[in-house]
Write an enzyme that holds these catalytic residues in place. Sequence first.
Site, PDB file in Angstrom:
ATOM      1  N   ASN A 177       9.089   0.386   3.115  1.00 29.78           N
ATOM      2  CA  ASN A 177       9.174  -0.954   3.694  1.00 29.78           C
ATOM      3  C   ASN A 177       8.369  -1.937   2.870  1.00 29.78           C
ATOM      4  O   ASN A 177       7.209  -1.685   2.532  1.00 29.78           O
ATOM      5  CB  ASN A 177       8.697  -0.948   5.148  1.00 29.78           C
ATOM      6  CG  ASN A 177       9.617  -0.127   6.040  1.00 29.78           C
ATOM      7  OD1 ASN A 177       9.232   0.901   6.569  1.00 29.78           O
ATOM      8  ND2 ASN A 177      10.854  -0.562   6.194  1.00 29.78           N
ATOM      9  N   ALA A 178       8.987  -3.084   2.546  1.00 31.39           N
ATOM     10  CA  ALA A 178       8.346  -4.144   1.768  1.00 31.39           C
ATOM     11  C   ALA A 178       7.860  -3.637   0.414  1.00 31.39           C
ATOM     12  O   ALA A 178       6.735  -3.890  -0.006  1.00 31.39           O
ATOM     13  CB  ALA A 178       7.206  -4.787   2.543  1.00 31.39           C
ATOM     14  N   ASP A 232       2.224   0.038  13.109  1.00 29.42           N
ATOM     15  CA  ASP A 232       2.453  -1.312  12.568  1.00 29.42           C
ATOM     16  C   ASP A 232       2.898  -2.243  13.701  1.00 29.42           C
ATOM     17  O   ASP A 232       3.712  -3.142  13.504  1.00 29.42           O
ATOM     18  CB  ASP A 232       3.483  -1.288  11.442  1.00 29.42           C
ATOM     19  CG  ASP A 232       3.494  -2.576  10.624  1.00 29.42           C
ATOM     20  OD1 ASP A 232       2.460  -3.275  10.594  1.00 29.42           O
ATOM     21  OD2 ASP A 232       4.537  -2.893  10.015  1.00 29.42           O
TER      22      ASP A 232
END
Length: 291
Positions: A177-178, A232
């Site tokens: 992710n990212a 998160d």
Amino acid sequence: MTKTKIIDIHIHGINGYDTRTTVEDHILQIAEIMGSQGISEIIPTIFPATINVMRANLAVIKKAMELQKTEDRSQKTEAKIIGVHLEGPFLNPLKCGALNAITFIEPSEYNFKELIEGFEDIIKIITIAPEINHTAKLIKKITDMGIIVSMGHSDATYVEAEAGFHAGAKGITHIFNAMRGFHHRELGIAGFGLLNQDIYIEVIADPYHLHPQTLELIFKIKNPERIILISDSVKETTPFTKYQGVTNAHGKLLGGCMTIAESSKRLIEIGFDKDIIMKCITENPERYLIQ
């Protein structure tokens, strides 16, 4: 008998509260909610912002930590706040994800000192993009201070991620992710995280951040002692969001929709090894933090 500690090293908030606050009770409310969900210890994670704003967020978490130590909180189910995770501001704007890229700044020693001075005792982890100019030198300095460097929000190639690891980085923030996508001619930082058997990786294991087969890939390839499940979670996360993604008006994921107690249970229910999964929320994060 010592109670097993469930530890979440990456949590921004939950149920209307997050770390973007100047009110210590908001942080204690997060701890209370997480404790009620079975989480023993948390590391509140601060969003990138201006240095002054991030320092204000650090100050309020430090105050909340002090209150937990000094007040009689025996009647509460709070998760213990054991430090702070700074997710930025030394990140790559190309991989900002849901974060505000305008706040990302040069990873200089001057900026780092301005950010953390006076809070060295509570900062446990800082996420950095290893490919940004002069980052290797800063990673070494941070590591030498006893603060864990995790690489994330990054467009790093495999070689750049490997250089960050050799400079002292110990983890990778929410793998896949990212960050640069996995490509057969350039495995990138995600590929490095999977193949290097020493670096730790954070994994968001809700139904939205990673495809079930991506999770299967991770657990088949990666050293299971180096996998850490994280929530998160953000202020929009509630006990009622676990079956729907936490997104903005444009459909972009803002954060996780499950506590690690819930996501670990989900993985076990769909067939992942219970002993391995439980270590990903207990022994693995504990080892990560004390090495």
